[in-house]
Design an enzyme around this catalytic site. Structure first.
Site, mmCIF file in Angstrom:
data_model
loop_
_atom_site.group_PDB
_atom_site.id
_atom_site.type_symbol
_atom_site.label_atom_id
_atom_site.label_comp_id
_atom_site.label_asym_id
_atom_site.label_seq_id
_atom_site.Cartn_x
_atom_site.Cartn_y
_atom_site.Cartn_z
ATOM 1 N N LYS A 33 -14.694 2.307 9.335
ATOM 2 C CA LYS A 33 -14.223 3.023 8.150
ATOM 3 C C LYS A 33 -15.398 3.636 7.372
ATOM 4 C CE LYS A 33 -10.053 0.179 7.819
ATOM 5 N NZ LYS A 33 -9.140 -0.575 6.924
ATOM 6 N N TYR A 92 -1.906 6.257 8.776
ATOM 7 C CA TYR A 92 -1.402 5.048 8.103
ATOM 8 C C TYR A 92 0.049 5.202 7.634
ATOM 9 C CZ TYR A 92 -5.806 2.400 8.084
ATOM 10 O OH TYR A 92 -6.906 1.663 8.442
ATOM 11 N N PHE A 110 -0.648 0.623 -2.091
ATOM 12 C CA PHE A 110 -2.041 1.006 -1.835
ATOM 13 C C PHE A 110 -2.190 2.255 -0.963
ATOM 14 C CE2 PHE A 110 -0.927 -2.378 1.265
ATOM 15 C CZ PHE A 110 -1.182 -1.721 2.461
ATOM 16 N N ARG A 127 -8.863 -8.117 16.710
ATOM 17 C CA ARG A 127 -8.358 -8.595 15.415
ATOM 18 C C ARG A 127 -9.114 -9.858 14.985
ATOM 19 N NH1 ARG A 127 -5.098 -5.241 12.452
ATOM 20 N NH2 ARG A 127 -4.077 -7.049 11.541
ATOM 21 N N HIS A 149 -11.067 -1.001 11.311
ATOM 22 C CA HIS A 149 -9.637 -1.024 11.628
ATOM 23 C C HIS A 149 -9.486 -1.366 13.104
ATOM 24 C CE1 HIS A 149 -5.523 0.253 12.426
ATOM 25 N NE2 HIS A 149 -6.021 0.830 13.503
ATOM 26 N N GLU A 156 -2.016 4.955 18.342
ATOM 27 C CA GLU A 156 -3.307 5.243 17.689
ATOM 28 C C GLU A 156 -4.343 5.833 18.642
ATOM 29 O OE1 GLU A 156 -2.805 1.790 14.261
ATOM 30 O OE2 GLU A 156 -4.392 1.578 15.756
HETATM 31 P P1 ATP Z 1 -6.164 -2.174 9.518
HETATM 32 O O1 ATP Z 1 -4.756 -1.663 9.761
HETATM 33 O O2 ATP Z 1 -7.023 -1.181 8.761
HETATM 34 O O3 ATP Z 1 -6.802 -2.688 10.761
HETATM 35 P P2 ATP Z 1 -5.079 -4.662 8.595
HETATM 36 O O4 ATP Z 1 -4.143 -4.530 9.748
HETATM 37 O O5 ATP Z 1 -5.892 -5.909 8.465
HETATM 38 O O6 ATP Z 1 -6.091 -3.446 8.553
HETATM 39 P P3 ATP Z 1 -2.999 -3.586 6.940
HETATM 40 O O7 ATP Z 1 -2.041 -4.457 6.223
HETATM 41 O O8 ATP Z 1 -2.545 -2.832 8.146
HETATM 42 O O9 ATP Z 1 -4.307 -4.453 7.248
HETATM 43 O O10 ATP Z 1 -3.547 -2.554 5.865
HETATM 44 C C1 ATP Z 1 -4.218 -1.373 6.282
HETATM 45 C C2 ATP Z 1 -5.405 -1.148 5.396
HETATM 46 O O11 ATP Z 1 -4.965 -0.850 4.084
HETATM 47 C C3 ATP Z 1 -6.320 -2.367 5.198
HETATM 48 O O12 ATP Z 1 -7.253 -2.555 6.218
HETATM 49 C C4 ATP Z 1 -7.002 -2.013 3.909
HETATM 50 O O13 ATP Z 1 -8.040 -1.041 4.092
HETATM 51 C C5 ATP Z 1 -5.862 -1.396 3.135
HETATM 52 N N1 ATP Z 1 -5.132 -2.400 2.350
HETATM 53 C C6 ATP Z 1 -4.247 -3.314 2.780
HETATM 54 N N2 ATP Z 1 -3.757 -4.058 1.791
HETATM 55 C C7 ATP Z 1 -4.348 -3.589 0.666
HETATM 56 C C8 ATP Z 1 -4.262 -3.922 -0.716
HETATM 57 N N3 ATP Z 1 -3.450 -4.893 -1.140
HETATM 58 N N4 ATP Z 1 -5.026 -3.225 -1.585
HETATM 59 C C9 ATP Z 1 -5.832 -2.226 -1.172
HETATM 60 N N5 ATP Z 1 -5.957 -1.851 0.117
HETATM 61 C C10 ATP Z 1 -5.233 -2.524 1.016
HETATM 62 MG MG MG Z 2 -3.029 -2.739 10.156
#
Ligand code: ATP
Ligand code: MG
Length: 140
Positions: free
Chosen positions: A9, A49, A57, A85, A115, A126
């Site tokens: 990122k 996303y 968010f 992961r 990510h 993706e």
């Molecule tokens: P990613 O999809 O980026 O690998 P993840 O699967 O761990 O991360 P997700 O729940 O898919 O998490 O959320 C996608 C992204 O959105 C997170 O990686 C983070 O950058 C952002 N994000 C998630 N939750 C929050 C939050 N509560 N506040 C701010 N940003 C958030």
């Molecule tokens: Mg995710």
């Protein structure tokens, strides 16, 4: 063998962590199949996303993801999706385990450096978001 999409990122690229992040994956026997540095537009970040479009968010996340270049890559290995992961750690760096990328480098819940696709279905969407069949074939 399984493939997954990983992105470094903007906070990771900005702090010159590309090499260090890739090293975490290579050390765990994951192989880089394809790789590129790109700057996502706001629309592209929204599309990437889109599963989060109703979350609070989403606006902030897509502003952030389009704020600077990212590095996208396809990694390959046994159980690659799950493995990535685990190597990344929990979304919130404060909750991530010792030795994970997000624990070491993540700044906050949003600017969490990496990510990784969360399922085979996500990886299947993706990977073509960033890479054409041609780019993937030519890497083999
Ligand atoms: P990613 O999809 O980026 O690998 P993840 O699967 O761990 O991360 P997700 O729940 O898919 O998490 O959320 C996608 C992204 O959105 C997170 O990686 C983070 O950058 C952002 N994000 C998630 N939750 C929050 C939050 N509560 N506040 C701010 N940003 C958030
Ligand atoms: Mg995710």
């Amino acid at each position: 063998m399984e493939r997954t999409l990983v992105m470094i990122k903007p906070d990771g690229v900005e702090r010159n962590l590309i090499g260090k992040v890739i090293n975490f994956f290579e050390e765990k026997n994951l192989r880089v199949v394809a790789l590129k540095k790109v700057r996502l537009s706001k629309k592209q970040a929204q599309a990437f996303y889109v599963v989060h479009k109703d979350r609070s968010f989403y606006e902030s996340l897509t502003d952030y993801m389009s704020s600077g270049p990212v590095v996208a890559m396809v990694l390959e290995g046994e159980n690659a999706i799950q493995k990535v992961r685990e190597i990344m750690g929990a979304t919130d760096p404060k909750e991530a385990k010792e030795g994970t990328i997000r624990k070491l480098f993540g700044l906050d819940k949003e600017k969490n450096t990496v990510h990784g696709s969360d399922s085979p279905e996500s990886a299947q969407k993706e990977i073509p978001f960033f890479f054409s069949d041609y780019e993937l074939l030519s890497a083999e």
